[in-house]
Motif scaffolding. Structure first.
Motif, mmCIF file in Angstrom:
data_model
loop_
_atom_site.group_PDB
_atom_site.id
_atom_site.type_symbol
_atom_site.label_atom_id
_atom_site.label_comp_id
_atom_site.label_asym_id
_atom_site.label_seq_id
_atom_site.Cartn_x
_atom_site.Cartn_y
_atom_site.Cartn_z
ATOM 1 N N GLY A 1 0.993 -1.109 0.332
ATOM 2 C CA GLY A 1 -0.346 -0.287 -0.325
ATOM 3 C C GLY A 1 0.584 1.312 -0.246
ATOM 4 O O GLY A 1 0.317 2.086 -0.603
ATOM 5 N N PHE B 1 1.070 3.958 -2.793
ATOM 6 C CA PHE B 1 0.754 5.175 -2.462
ATOM 7 C C PHE B 1 1.971 6.607 -3.656
ATOM 8 O O PHE B 1 2.021 7.282 -3.505
ATOM 9 N N ILE C 1 -3.512 2.755 4.722
ATOM 10 C CA ILE C 1 -3.353 1.922 4.676
ATOM 11 C C ILE C 1 -4.440 0.086 5.621
ATOM 12 O O ILE C 1 -3.993 0.444 6.089
ATOM 13 N N LYS D 1 -3.163 -5.055 2.542
ATOM 14 C CA LYS D 1 -2.191 -3.888 1.507
ATOM 15 C C LYS D 1 -1.032 -3.647 2.801
ATOM 16 O O LYS D 1 0.168 -2.917 2.027
ATOM 17 N N GLY D 2 -1.096 -4.056 3.532
ATOM 18 C CA GLY D 2 -0.065 -3.642 5.121
ATOM 19 C C GLY D 2 0.876 -4.832 5.162
ATOM 20 O O GLY D 2 0.965 -5.611 4.348
#
Length: 141
Positions: free
Chosen positions: A44, A48, A62, A66-67
């Motif tokens: 994530g 970004f 996030i 996605k982490g």
């Protein structure tokens, strides 16, 4: 220069949990350096930062997917105390390492200890957590 796959990126970050407590920060220490697209930072955050350039500063939230991921129950296992070396302290919160069949190191957190069993969690400590980052891009090469 903008961040794209293969870029060498230098940035600072501050990470807070959902309650706003600071988990980690590089603003008072050395910045992070990573290669975009190599999976060296969480997905994530990498997504970004894609397309940004030096001087970019922002906050982002996030989700766990996605982490550090969603907890995998198959990574919560147990072993008998006899399976550990005598010098290993079997305390809740401490970590132990082992190798998988391919020789990769796996780190487990001890989550519970009884006389018969030691319960271990192989999930990342930040699994299932929403992560709030503040980032500042310093350099892109």
């Amino acid at each position: 220069m903008r961040i794209k796959k293969g870029s060498r990126v230098t940035f600072h970050y501050e990470l807070r949990d959902e309650s706003g407590e600071v988990i980690d920060s590089t603003f008072d220490s050395e910045p992070v350096i990573y290669i975009q697209g190599e999976g060296e930072i969480i997905e994530g955050l990498e997504e970004f930062l894609e397309g940004e350039e030096p001087g970019f500063s922002a906050k982002v939230t996030i989700q766990p997917e996605k982490g550090y991921g969603v907890s995998d129950e198959s990574l919560v296992v147990f072993a008998g105390p006899e399976n550990f070396e005598d010098d290993v302290e079997l305390e809740v919160g401490s970590t132990v390492e082992t190798e998988d069949p391919d020789g990769e190191v796996i780190v487990f957190r001890i989550i519970s200890v009884t006389e018969e069993k030691v319960y271990l969690d192989g999930n990342h400590p930040l699994a299932d957590q929403v992560l709030n980052y503040k980032v500042e891009v310093l350099e892109v090469h």
